[in-house]
Motif scaffolding. Structure first.
Motif, PDB file in Angstrom:
ATOM      1  N   LEU A  30       0.834  -1.206   0.000  1.00 48.66           N
ATOM      2  CA  LEU A  30       0.000   0.000   0.000  1.00 48.66           C
ATOM      3  C   LEU A  30       0.866   1.252   0.000  1.00 48.66           C
ATOM      4  N   TYR A  31       1.952   1.219   0.756  1.00 45.63           N
ATOM      5  CA  TYR A  31       2.886   2.352   0.771  1.00 45.63           C
ATOM      6  C   TYR A  31       3.464   2.550  -0.631  1.00 45.63           C
ATOM      7  N   GLU A  32       3.858   1.453  -1.251  1.00 47.15           N
ATOM      8  CA  GLU A  32       4.487   1.561  -2.565  1.00 47.15           C
ATOM      9  C   GLU A  32       3.504   2.083  -3.612  1.00 47.15           C
ATOM     10  N   ALA A  33       2.230   1.723  -3.479  1.00 52.46           N
ATOM     11  CA  ALA A  33       1.230   2.171  -4.446  1.00 52.46           C
ATOM     12  C   ALA A  33       0.825   3.634  -4.231  1.00 52.46           C
ATOM     13  N   ASN A  34       0.783   4.088  -2.966  1.00 52.08           N
ATOM     14  CA  ASN A  34       0.209   5.404  -2.675  1.00 52.08           C
ATOM     15  C   ASN A  34       1.221   6.480  -2.297  1.00 52.08           C
ATOM     16  N   CYS A  35       2.358   6.100  -1.804  1.00 50.66           N
ATOM     17  CA  CYS A  35       3.258   7.068  -1.179  1.00 50.66           C
ATOM     18  C   CYS A  35       4.645   7.127  -1.816  1.00 50.66           C
ATOM     19  N   ALA A  36       5.094   6.016  -2.391  1.00 57.53           N
ATOM     20  CA  ALA A  36       6.486   5.934  -2.832  1.00 57.53           C
ATOM     21  C   ALA A  36       6.785   6.869  -3.996  1.00 57.53           C
ATOM     22  N   SER A  37       5.760   7.239  -4.791  1.00 58.87           N
ATOM     23  CA  SER A  37       6.012   8.153  -5.910  1.00 58.87           C
ATOM     24  C   SER A  37       6.594   9.458  -5.387  1.00 58.87           C
ATOM     25  N   CYS A  38       6.218   9.870  -4.214  1.00 58.05           N
ATOM     26  CA  CYS A  38       6.769  11.092  -3.618  1.00 58.05           C
ATOM     27  C   CYS A  38       7.877  10.794  -2.605  1.00 58.05           C
ATOM     28  N   HIS A  39       7.585   9.934  -1.644  1.00 54.47           N
ATOM     29  CA  HIS A  39       8.550   9.730  -0.547  1.00 54.47           C
ATOM     30  C   HIS A  39       9.598   8.683  -0.892  1.00 54.47           C
ATOM     31  N   GLN A  40       9.493   8.057  -2.060  1.00 50.65           N
ATOM     32  CA  GLN A  40      10.434   7.060  -2.557  1.00 50.65           C
ATOM     33  C   GLN A  40      10.300   5.717  -1.817  1.00 50.65           C
ATOM     34  N   PHE A  41      10.746   4.675  -2.483  1.00 47.29           N
ATOM     35  CA  PHE A  41      10.613   3.314  -1.934  1.00 47.29           C
ATOM     36  C   PHE A  41      11.396   3.165  -0.630  1.00 47.29           C
ATOM     37  N   PRO A  47      14.790  16.071  -2.158  1.00 52.25           N
ATOM     38  CA  PRO A  47      15.089  17.393  -1.592  1.00 52.25           C
ATOM     39  C   PRO A  47      14.216  18.489  -2.204  1.00 52.25           C
ATOM     40  N   MET A  48      13.727  19.372  -1.395  1.00 56.52           N
ATOM     41  CA  MET A  48      12.891  20.514  -1.775  1.00 56.52           C
ATOM     42  C   MET A  48      11.462  20.120  -2.190  1.00 56.52           C
ATOM     43  N   MET A  49      11.238  18.885  -2.586  1.00 49.41           N
ATOM     44  CA  MET A  49       9.915  18.500  -3.078  1.00 49.41           C
ATOM     45  C   MET A  49       9.064  17.845  -2.003  1.00 49.41           C
ATOM     46  N   GLN A  50       9.600  16.783  -1.359  1.00 54.33           N
ATOM     47  CA  GLN A  50       8.896  16.163  -0.235  1.00 54.33           C
ATOM     48  C   GLN A  50       9.898  15.570   0.737  1.00 54.33           C
ATOM     49  N   PRO A  51       9.559  15.612   2.031  1.00 57.79           N
ATOM     50  CA  PRO A  51      10.538  15.204   3.046  1.00 57.79           C
ATOM     51  C   PRO A  51      10.815  13.716   3.023  1.00 57.79           C
ATOM     52  N   GLU A  52      11.971  13.354   3.561  1.00 58.30           N
ATOM     53  CA  GLU A  52      12.235  11.942   3.785  1.00 58.30           C
ATOM     54  C   GLU A  52      11.407  11.501   4.989  1.00 58.30           C
ATOM     55  N   SER A  85       8.043  21.996  -2.227  1.00 55.68           N
ATOM     56  CA  SER A  85       7.249  22.536  -3.328  1.00 55.68           C
ATOM     57  C   SER A  85       6.019  21.670  -3.603  1.00 55.68           C
ATOM     58  N   ASN A  86       6.046  20.414  -3.222  1.00 60.70           N
ATOM     59  CA  ASN A  86       4.896  19.542  -3.441  1.00 60.70           C
ATOM     60  C   ASN A  86       3.909  19.660  -2.292  1.00 60.70           C
ATOM     61  N   GLU A  87       2.689  19.210  -2.557  1.00 63.48           N
ATOM     62  CA  GLU A  87       1.688  19.163  -1.491  1.00 63.48           C
ATOM     63  C   GLU A  87       1.213  17.721  -1.374  1.00 63.48           C
ATOM     64  N   MET A  88       1.088  17.246  -0.144  1.00 63.61           N
ATOM     65  CA  MET A  88       0.610  15.866   0.039  1.00 63.61           C
ATOM     66  C   MET A  88      -0.915  15.863  -0.020  1.00 63.61           C
ATOM     67  N   PRO A  89      -1.501  15.054  -0.912  1.00 64.51           N
ATOM     68  CA  PRO A  89      -2.965  15.030  -1.031  1.00 64.51           C
ATOM     69  C   PRO A  89      -3.602  14.265   0.132  1.00 64.51           C
ATOM     70  N   PRO A  90      -4.888  14.506   0.406  1.00 64.97           N
ATOM     71  CA  PRO A  90      -5.576  13.682   1.417  1.00 64.97           C
ATOM     72  C   PRO A  90      -5.849  12.284   0.865  1.00 64.97           C
ATOM     73  N   PHE A  91      -5.784  11.292   1.745  1.00 60.97           N
ATOM     74  CA  PHE A  91      -6.070   9.904   1.351  1.00 60.97           C
ATOM     75  C   PHE A  91      -7.297   9.400   2.089  1.00 60.97           C
ATOM     76  N   ASP A  92      -8.275  10.287   2.314  1.00 60.73           N
ATOM     77  CA  ASP A  92      -9.438   9.907   3.120  1.00 60.73           C
ATOM     78  C   ASP A  92     -10.317   8.873   2.434  1.00 60.73           C
ATOM     79  N   TYR A  93     -10.081   8.628   1.131  1.00 60.45           N
ATOM     80  CA  TYR A  93     -10.872   7.616   0.413  1.00 60.45           C
ATOM     81  C   TYR A  93     -10.381   6.196   0.706  1.00 60.45           C
ATOM     82  N   LEU A  94      -9.191   6.074   1.302  1.00 60.13           N
ATOM     83  CA  LEU A  94      -8.721   4.733   1.708  1.00 60.13           C
ATOM     84  C   LEU A  94      -9.471   4.290   2.957  1.00 60.13           C
TER      85      LEU A  94
END
Ligand code: HEC
Length: 138
Positions: A30-41, A47-52, A85-94
């Motif tokens: 689930l992490y890999e499908a929803n989060c890894a595109s930004c926070h990486q695997f 850097p500058m886009m989304q935190p580690e 610079s990025n914004e984390m979207p809500p995942f309330d549909y999960l």
């Protein structure tokens, strides 16, 4: 009877680690499908886009902090100027279960030691945010 109960307890003990491993695997998927595109695997972020998420304050802190971030997104939780610079979207549909598995995965990986989160914890935060009924059936 007593012997049966003992046998039963033994079987449950033997099965518990397998169930735990399966949940951890689902959390990772689930992490890999929803989060890894930004926070990486590897949770390293960009850097500058989304935190580690390695040693992340929210993943190690109060469970409400990480659940709210996933449910509500970053603009609702941390309004105003952001370092990213990025914004984390809500995942309330999960579902509550899926969010709990993702939050638990993040809190027990990437050098974090925040500990597991349950679906009931997520449900409580969803109710508090007035988001009941937003989860989509799978
Ligand atoms: C579109 C990119 C994007 C996606 C997808 C995304 N995030 Fe984020 N995430 C961000 C950004 C940007 C921030 C920083 C927000 C801020 O501080 O302004 C953030 C912050 C966080 C934080 C807080 C980090 C800290 O400071 O402790 C956590 C935890 C987190 N995200 C987890 C997740 C999880 C889990 C998912 C998947 C369900 C996810 N993110 C999906 C972009 C994203």
């Amino acid at each position: 009877m007593k012997g049966n109960k003992l046998l039963c307890a033994g079987v449950m003990l033997a099965l518990a680690p397998a169930a735990f491993a399966e949940e951890a695997e689902t959390g990772r998927a689930l992490y890999e499908a929803n989060c890894a595109s930004c926070h990486q695997f590897d949770g390293g972020g960009v850097p500058m886009m989304q935190p580690e998420l390695i040693l992340s304050p929210r993943a190690n802190g109060d469970i409400g902090g990480v659940i709210d971030m996933i449910l509500l997104g970053s603009a609702a939780v941390e309004p105003g100027m952001s370092d990213y610079s990025n914004e984390m979207p809500p995942f309330d549909y999960l579902t509550d279960e899926d969010i709990a598995l993702i939050a638990s995965y993040v809190r027990t990986n990437f050098e974090n030691a925040g500990g597991a989160v349950t679906a009931a914890d997520v449900h409580e935060r969803r109710k508090r945010a007035g988001l009941e009924g937003t989860a989509q059936p799978e």
